[in-house]
Scaffold this active site. Structure first.
Site, PDB file in Angstrom:
ATOM      1  CG  LEU A   1      93.619  34.047  33.832  1.00  0.00           C
ATOM      2  CD1 LEU A   1      93.979  34.017  32.357  1.00  0.00           C
ATOM      3  CD2 LEU A   1      92.254  33.385  34.044  1.00  0.00           C
TER       4      LEU A   1
ATOM      5  CB  CYS B   1     108.997   0.787  37.058  1.00  0.00           C
ATOM      6  SG  CYS B   1     109.302   2.485  37.512  1.00  0.00           S
TER       7      CYS B   1
ATOM      8  CD  GLU C   1      89.325  30.128  35.051  1.00  0.00           C
ATOM      9  OE1 GLU C   1      88.685  31.033  35.603  1.00  0.00           O
ATOM     10  OE2 GLU C   1      90.338  29.603  35.544  1.00  0.00           O
TER      11      GLU C   1
ATOM     12  CG  LEU D   1      88.154  31.153  23.299  1.00  0.00           C
ATOM     13  CD1 LEU D   1      88.572  30.974  21.850  1.00  0.00           C
ATOM     14  CD2 LEU D   1      89.362  31.635  24.116  1.00  0.00           C
TER      15      LEU D   1
ATOM     16  N   GLY E   1      85.128  34.082  27.700  1.00  0.00           N
ATOM     17  CA  GLY E   1      83.780  34.623  27.535  1.00  0.00           C
ATOM     18  C   GLY E   1      83.033  33.845  26.465  1.00  0.00           C
TER      19      GLY E   1
ATOM     20  CB  SER F   1      81.956  38.558  34.979  1.00  0.00           C
ATOM     21  OG  SER F   1      83.355  38.482  35.005  1.00  0.00           O
TER      22      SER F   1
ATOM     23  NE  ARG G   1      93.801  35.136  43.466  1.00  0.00           N
ATOM     24  CZ  ARG G   1      93.357  35.008  42.223  1.00  0.00           C
ATOM     25  NH1 ARG G   1      94.201  34.943  41.217  1.00  0.00           N
ATOM     26  NH2 ARG G   1      92.070  34.944  41.960  1.00  0.00           N
TER      27      ARG G   1
ATOM     28  CD  GLU H   1     105.805   1.560  38.760  1.00  0.00           C
ATOM     29  OE1 GLU H   1     105.968   2.758  39.095  1.00  0.00           O
ATOM     30  OE2 GLU H   1     105.515   1.242  37.604  1.00  0.00           O
TER      31      GLU H   1
HETATM   32  N1  LIG Z   1      81.428  34.220  34.138  1.00  0.00           N
HETATM   33  C1  LIG Z   1      82.418  33.579  33.547  1.00  0.00           C
HETATM   34  O1  LIG Z   1      82.627  32.369  33.727  1.00  0.00           O
HETATM   35  C2  LIG Z   1      83.337  34.371  32.652  1.00  0.00           C
HETATM   36  C3  LIG Z   1      84.598  33.851  32.352  1.00  0.00           C
HETATM   37  C4  LIG Z   1      85.401  34.602  31.478  1.00  0.00           C
HETATM   38  C5  LIG Z   1      84.937  35.796  30.957  1.00  0.00           C
HETATM   39  N2  LIG Z   1      83.713  36.271  31.309  1.00  0.00           N
HETATM   40  C6  LIG Z   1      83.205  37.539  30.775  1.00  0.00           C
HETATM   41  O2  LIG Z   1      83.178  37.427  29.361  1.00  0.00           O
HETATM   42  C7  LIG Z   1      83.326  38.731  28.799  1.00  0.00           C
HETATM   43  C8  LIG Z   1      84.246  38.638  27.601  1.00  0.00           C
HETATM   44  O3  LIG Z   1      83.660  37.744  26.677  1.00  0.00           O
HETATM   45  P1  LIG Z   1      83.995  37.738  25.152  1.00  0.00           P
HETATM   46  O4  LIG Z   1      83.167  36.714  24.527  1.00  0.00           O
HETATM   47  O5  LIG Z   1      83.893  39.135  24.629  1.00  0.00           O
HETATM   48  O6  LIG Z   1      85.539  37.429  25.119  1.00  0.00           O
HETATM   49  P2  LIG Z   1      86.474  36.147  25.142  1.00  0.00           P
HETATM   50  O7  LIG Z   1      85.735  34.960  24.718  1.00  0.00           O
HETATM   51  O8  LIG Z   1      87.193  36.099  26.441  1.00  0.00           O
HETATM   52  O9  LIG Z   1      87.545  36.561  24.033  1.00  0.00           O
HETATM   53  C9  LIG Z   1      87.135  36.606  22.717  1.00  0.00           C
HETATM   54  C10 LIG Z   1      88.252  37.052  21.842  1.00  0.00           C
HETATM   55  O10 LIG Z   1      89.243  36.025  21.729  1.00  0.00           O
HETATM   56  C11 LIG Z   1      89.909  36.234  20.511  1.00  0.00           C
HETATM   57  N3  LIG Z   1      90.075  35.006  19.747  1.00  0.00           N
HETATM   58  C12 LIG Z   1      91.228  34.550  19.213  1.00  0.00           C
HETATM   59  N4  LIG Z   1      91.017  33.465  18.479  1.00  0.00           N
HETATM   60  C13 LIG Z   1      89.698  33.192  18.563  1.00  0.00           C
HETATM   61  C14 LIG Z   1      88.887  32.197  17.965  1.00  0.00           C
HETATM   62  N5  LIG Z   1      89.381  31.258  17.151  1.00  0.00           N
HETATM   63  N6  LIG Z   1      87.565  32.227  18.221  1.00  0.00           N
HETATM   64  C15 LIG Z   1      87.026  33.158  19.028  1.00  0.00           C
HETATM   65  N7  LIG Z   1      87.756  34.130  19.610  1.00  0.00           N
HETATM   66  C16 LIG Z   1      89.078  34.156  19.371  1.00  0.00           C
HETATM   67  C17 LIG Z   1      89.053  37.146  19.660  1.00  0.00           C
HETATM   68  O11 LIG Z   1      89.690  38.396  19.501  1.00  0.00           O
HETATM   69  P3  LIG Z   1      90.921  38.543  18.466  1.00  0.00           P
HETATM   70  O12 LIG Z   1      90.611  37.675  17.287  1.00  0.00           O
HETATM   71  O13 LIG Z   1      90.999  39.953  18.194  1.00  0.00           O
HETATM   72  O14 LIG Z   1      92.099  38.041  19.206  1.00  0.00           O
HETATM   73  C18 LIG Z   1      87.784  37.306  20.459  1.00  0.00           C
HETATM   74  O15 LIG Z   1      87.183  38.572  20.316  1.00  0.00           O
HETATM   75  C19 LIG Z   1      83.865  39.604  29.898  1.00  0.00           C
HETATM   76  O16 LIG Z   1      82.857  40.533  30.257  1.00  0.00           O
HETATM   77  C20 LIG Z   1      84.149  38.677  31.036  1.00  0.00           C
HETATM   78  O17 LIG Z   1      83.859  39.277  32.273  1.00  0.00           O
HETATM   79  C21 LIG Z   1      82.891  35.574  32.149  1.00  0.00           C
END
Ligand SMILES: NC(=O)c1ccc[n+]([C@@H]2O[C@H](COP(=O)([O-])OP(=O)(O)OC[C@H]3O[C@@H](n4cnc5c(N)ncnc54)[C@H](OP(=O)(O)O)[C@@H]3O)[C@@H](O)[C@H]2O)c1
Length: 383
Positions: free
Chosen positions: A211, A91, A301, A306, A303, A175, A214, A59
């Site tokens: 992350l 405002c 972002e 999570l 795997g 990936s 860029r 405003e």
């Molecule tokens: N294509 C895509 O869009 C994309 C994006 C990202 C990743 N990726 C791929 O995904 C793969 C990794 O996947 P991921 O499933 O193994 O790993 P992630 O989802 O990135 O991380 C999982 C880890 O987060 C931690 N975490 C902490 N609190 C959590 C909760 N409440 N619930 C779940 N996890 C929790 C856990 O370890 P702790 O409890 O020990 O901390 C868990 O093992 C990689 O190969 C990567 O390249 C692909």
């Protein structure tokens, strides 16, 4: 506050004010995106948008441009004008003092410091006030700000880059890159709009991502948040070595010597948070904590682990799914790993907002029905 009189012209000027507001979407957080247009009859005499917290509101920019032409004019504002003195003056008072005779507002400000008081102040000064013009679009534009204030949690967009067979990595964890350049550029825009980008520790250990943003180096960088219950992260990863953005590591660990692991890096902080029954970070308690730290719009972002935990806990508002025309085959990395859901054949809570071609890829934007209800928005809310 009800709309007294509104016509196509009101909607047209408000649409312009919303377009202006959207120009602030890379810079205003934790403040909302707000635009303002001041008209005299068919003429625009002033316009502006809020650029950054601590700087003048929309405003004020528009009033400065209008000068004496503000006398007897109509102001279109995408959010209720503020009534309190924050870092800038109220405002509502500025509009009254400038002699504005009619104020059209898209939505009331849920901020308890304003919440109807700005509109009341304008009315008490004898100004004709209309509220609710293009409210749906205004709410969608400020989903992050509104979520933080109204729900005490961030508005969460979960991004997935997957193959045609729904896989997000090869069995060796690789990936980069499943999707094409256009999709990846689009993700840069999503990051730039977000207050924070959150991922799981496995993604950091496997991909070593930066992350950050860029593609637009002059824009503010989002906070990087790593969920690392056991604090497995070590200093050689790019989220630590690259100091262009701040990094927040969330862990369930409490030992001082572990928490001090990154003390030498001024852009890195470590926060100890409660664990759930499995020893992972308690996601339900994390969301309010992030909102209280000013995180509105947040991009995930991560795997499948999570991603799935967040979907199961109903902590995701939108899924942004980039699908590439590739078949990765028998990898162990699907986008999600969820319990079987026979109800999904009859009903899906994920509403399709848009499907867009991104070069060779396709981008789906899906919004959860609960989030759509809370936002009070239809699916046709694109600015
Ligand atoms: N294509 C895509 O869009 C994309 C994006 C990202 C990743 N990726 C791929 O995904 C793969 C990794 O996947 P991921 O499933 O193994 O790993 P992630 O989802 O990135 O991380 C999982 C880890 O987060 C931690 N975490 C902490 N609190 C959590 C909760 N409440 N619930 C779940 N996890 C929790 C856990 O370890 P702790 O409890 O020990 O901390 C868990 O093992 C990689 O190969 C990567 O390249 C692909």
């Amino acid at each position: 506050m009800t709309a007294v009189y509104t016509d196509d012209k009101d909607q047209q000027w408000m649409q312009l004010a919303l377009n202006l507001a959207a120009q602030g979407r890379f810079s205003t957080s934790p403040n909302p995106h707000v635009g303002c247009v001041i008209t005299q009859g068919e003429q625009i005499v002033g316009q502006g948008f809020h650029v950054k917290a601590g700087e003048p509101h929309a405003e004020i920019h528009a009033l400065r441009q209008a000068g004496d032409d503000a006398q007897g004019a109509c102001a279109y504002v995408t959010l209720e004008p503020c009534s309190h003195t924050g870092r800038t003056g109220p405002c509502a008072r500025a509009l009254i003092d400038a002699g504005i005779s009619r104020v059209v507002v898209a939505m009331q400000d849920p901020n308890p410091q304003v919440s109807g008081q700005g509109l009341a102040q304008l009315q008490q000064a004898g100004i004709n006030v209309v509220c609710g013009v293009l409210e749906t679009q205004a709410r969608a534009l400020n989903s992050g700000f509104l979520s933080r204030i109204e729900r005490n949690r961030p508005y969460v967009r979960l991004k997935v880059a997957a193959s045609l067979d729904g896989k997000t990595a090869l069995s060796n964890g690789q990936s980069q890159w499943i999707t094409g350049e256009k999709s990846r550029d689009d993700v840069q825009t999503l990051r730039a709009e977000s207050c924070a980008v959150l991922t799981g520790i496995n993604t950091v250990l496997s991909d070593n991502p930066r992350l950050n943003v860029r593609r637009f180096p002059t824009l503010r960088q989002p906070l990087r948040i790593i969920l690392d219950s056991r604090l497995r992260l070590t200093p050689e990863y790019q989220v630590i070595t690259d100091s262009t953005s701040p990094t927040l590591i969330m862990t369930t660990q409490t030992q001082p010597q572990l928490l001090a692991r990154f003390a030498a890096y001024s852009h890195v902080s470590v926060l100890s948070v409660p664990a759930d029954e499995h020893g992972h970070i308690d996601l339900n308690r994390l969301w309010p904590l992030l909102a209280q730290r000013g995180i509105g719009l947040m991009l995930v972002e991560a795997g499948q682990k999570l991603n799935s935990a967040l979907i199961n806990a109903a902590l995701v508002d939108e899924i942004i799914y980039y699908q590439a025309p590739k078949l990765l085959g028998q990898t162990t990395h699907p986008a999600f790993c969820l319990p079987e859901n026979p109800h999904a054949l009859q009903h899906t809570p994920w509403l399709s907002h848009s499907v867009t071609a991104m070069g060779q890829d396709c981008r789906w934007i899906l919004r959860h029905e609960d989030s759509a209800t809370w936002l009070n928005t239809t699916l046709d809310d694109t600015i």
